[in-house]
Each structure stands twice: as structure tokens, then as C-alpha cells.
Motif scaffolding. Structure first.
Motif, PDB file in Angstrom:
ATOM      1  N   THR A 227      51.962  37.106  35.436  1.00  0.00           N
ATOM      2  CA  THR A 227      50.779  37.758  34.867  1.00  0.00           C
ATOM      3  C   THR A 227      49.389  37.434  35.483  1.00  0.00           C
ATOM      4  O   THR A 227      49.461  36.225  35.997  1.00  0.00           O
ATOM      5  N   PRO A 228      48.526  38.254  35.704  1.00  0.00           N
ATOM      6  CA  PRO A 228      47.425  37.746  36.396  1.00  0.00           C
ATOM      7  C   PRO A 228      46.379  36.671  35.638  1.00  0.00           C
ATOM      8  O   PRO A 228      46.527  36.959  34.498  1.00  0.00           O
ATOM      9  N   ARG A 229      46.175  35.742  36.312  1.00  0.00           N
ATOM     10  CA  ARG A 229      45.281  34.574  35.747  1.00  0.00           C
ATOM     11  C   ARG A 229      43.827  35.003  35.961  1.00  0.00           C
ATOM     12  O   ARG A 229      42.865  34.727  35.251  1.00  0.00           O
ATOM     13  N   TRP A 230      43.637  35.044  37.286  1.00  0.00           N
ATOM     14  CA  TRP A 230      42.082  35.355  37.925  1.00  0.00           C
ATOM     15  C   TRP A 230      42.149  36.565  38.940  1.00  0.00           C
ATOM     16  O   TRP A 230      43.353  36.828  39.521  1.00  0.00           O
ATOM     17  N   VAL A 231      41.150  37.284  39.019  1.00  0.00           N
ATOM     18  CA  VAL A 231      41.030  38.202  40.009  1.00  0.00           C
ATOM     19  C   VAL A 231      39.792  37.911  40.938  1.00  0.00           C
ATOM     20  O   VAL A 231      38.630  37.923  39.990  1.00  0.00           O
ATOM     21  N   VAL A 232      39.774  37.882  42.045  1.00  0.00           N
ATOM     22  CA  VAL A 232      38.625  37.567  42.866  1.00  0.00           C
ATOM     23  C   VAL A 232      38.130  38.631  43.808  1.00  0.00           C
ATOM     24  O   VAL A 232      38.880  39.013  44.514  1.00  0.00           O
ATOM     25  N   PRO A 233      37.190  39.547  43.481  1.00  0.00           N
ATOM     26  CA  PRO A 233      36.984  40.804  44.287  1.00  0.00           C
ATOM     27  C   PRO A 233      36.575  40.223  45.839  1.00  0.00           C
ATOM     28  O   PRO A 233      35.998  38.974  46.137  1.00  0.00           O
TER      29      PRO A 233
END
Length: 203
Positions: free
Chosen positions: A139-145
Motif C-alpha cells: 500500500t502506498p506510504r509516500w507519494v513524491v511528485p
């Protein structure tokens, strides 16, 4: 004589300005190089440390929360704890190992293992194939654009070439010891107009 002294002072001022500019450029490029290296190292080490994955976002099915060109850092998740509304990363059924990150909109527990109905936040309809629990990888923990786009460029031949040029530029601009020519006094005797030389003695 005064013109010569003024010219020497101006020359020294220009040389000092050039040296200062080189120092600033070296620091800026050095920071860029440090940030690039740290980013690449972090992306490479993250899966080994956490057991998750660092995945570049290639489609806009989860925008705006997960934008195209970003990077998703996942963490392991127990499929038995996945609930409706949670975002999961899974191997697409029949997708030859393709990883997809979508939101769970339904859970079916009537089979041998739970199966999840998923849908991208930007999609109007749910995915056709249900996702078995065994296909869930995290499951996603962080999203960095934009990090995914930068990582893709860095791993390309052009990106590696740019990195090599950046290293060369930092080395070339880094301040070093002054040369013998720079250490010498360019003004010579012009900076000492009042110096009195002893008279020659004829014997």
C-alpha cells in the motif's frame, strides 16, 4: 603612475569577482550533484530497507492524489486487513507482472481468498478483473511528485551523460591553490612608487 596603479586595482577586482563567481557556481552544482546522488541512492536502498517498492507513476488513473511522473513508495500490507477505500498496489491479473496502484471499492470474501474490486480515482468505471489477495504487494506510504520522471531521466543514457558532465563541472570550478603566475605580484614596482633605491657607488 596613478593610471597604472588604478589599472592594477581594477584587474585585481575583476579577478576576485571571477574567483567568487566560480566558487558560487561550484557550490550550486555541488548541491545539485549531492541531491541527485542522494535521491538515486534513496530510491535504490528503500526496497532493501523497508521491504516495499519505489514505483514511477506512468498513468493518470489516480490523479490528482498520485500524479503522473511522481513516485510511489509502498510498504507491505496484510491482505486480510485491506478494506474498502484503501489504496493498494497489486500485480494486474493477466498483466505479465505489471504493477498497478488503485483504490479498493469492493471486497469479496466468498472465495478461498479475498478478492478486491479496484478503480482508479480518475476513472469512471472499476477495473474489469478482481484482484486476488495473493496479488497484493503493498500500500502506498509516500507519494513524491516528479521524482519518478527525474529517476527515469537519470537512468537514461542522456541522464548519465549529464551526470558525468556535472561531476566534471564541479571539479573544474572547485577552488584550488593559486598558480605561480597568480601568486606573483602583477604590479611589480608600480605599487611601490615611493621606493628609494640606494645610489650606485663607483670604485
Amino acid at each position: 603612475m596613478m593610471r597604472l596603479i588604478a589599472g592594477v586595482a581594477q584587474h585585481r577586482g575583476v579577478r576576485s569577482a571571477v574567483r567568487y563567481l566560480r566558487l558560487v557556481l561550484a557550490w550550486v552544482l555541488g548541491l545539485v550533484l549531492l541531491g541527485t546522488t542522494a535521491t538515486a541512492l534513496g530510491v535504490a536502498v528503500y526496497p532493501q530497507v523497508t521491504g516495499g517498492q519505489a514505483l514511477a507513476v506512468l498513468s493518470g488513473s489516480m490523479e490528482p492524489g498520485i500524479p503522473v511522473g511522481g513516485m510511489v513508495f509502498t510498504q507491505p500490507v496484510d491482505p486480510d486487513e485491506v478494506a474498502v477505500g484503501q489504496v493498494i498496489t497489486f500485480v494486474r491479473p493477466g498483466g505479465a507482472g505489471e504493477l498497478v496502484t488503485h483504490r479498493v471499492v469492493g471486497v469479496d470474501t466468498t472465495g478461498l481468498e479475498p478478492a478486491f474490486t479496484t478503480r482508479g480515482d480518475a476513472n469512471d468505471v472499476a477495473d474489469l478483473e478482481p484482484v486476488p489477495a495473493s496479488a497484493v504487494v503493498g500500500t502506498p506510504r509516500w507519494v513524491v511528485p516528479e521524482l519518478g520522471r527525474q529517476a527515469a531521466v537519470l537512468h537514461s543514457p542522456k541522464g548519465l551523460g549529464a551526470l558525468v558532465l556535472l561531476v566534471c563541472a564541479v571539479v573544474a570550478l572547485a577552488p584550488g591553490r593559486p598558480s605561480l603566475q597568480e601568486s606573483a605580484d602583477p604590479a611589480g614596482d608600480a605599487e611601490r612608487p615611493d621606493e628609494v633605491r640606494p645610489p650606485l657607488r663607483l670604485v
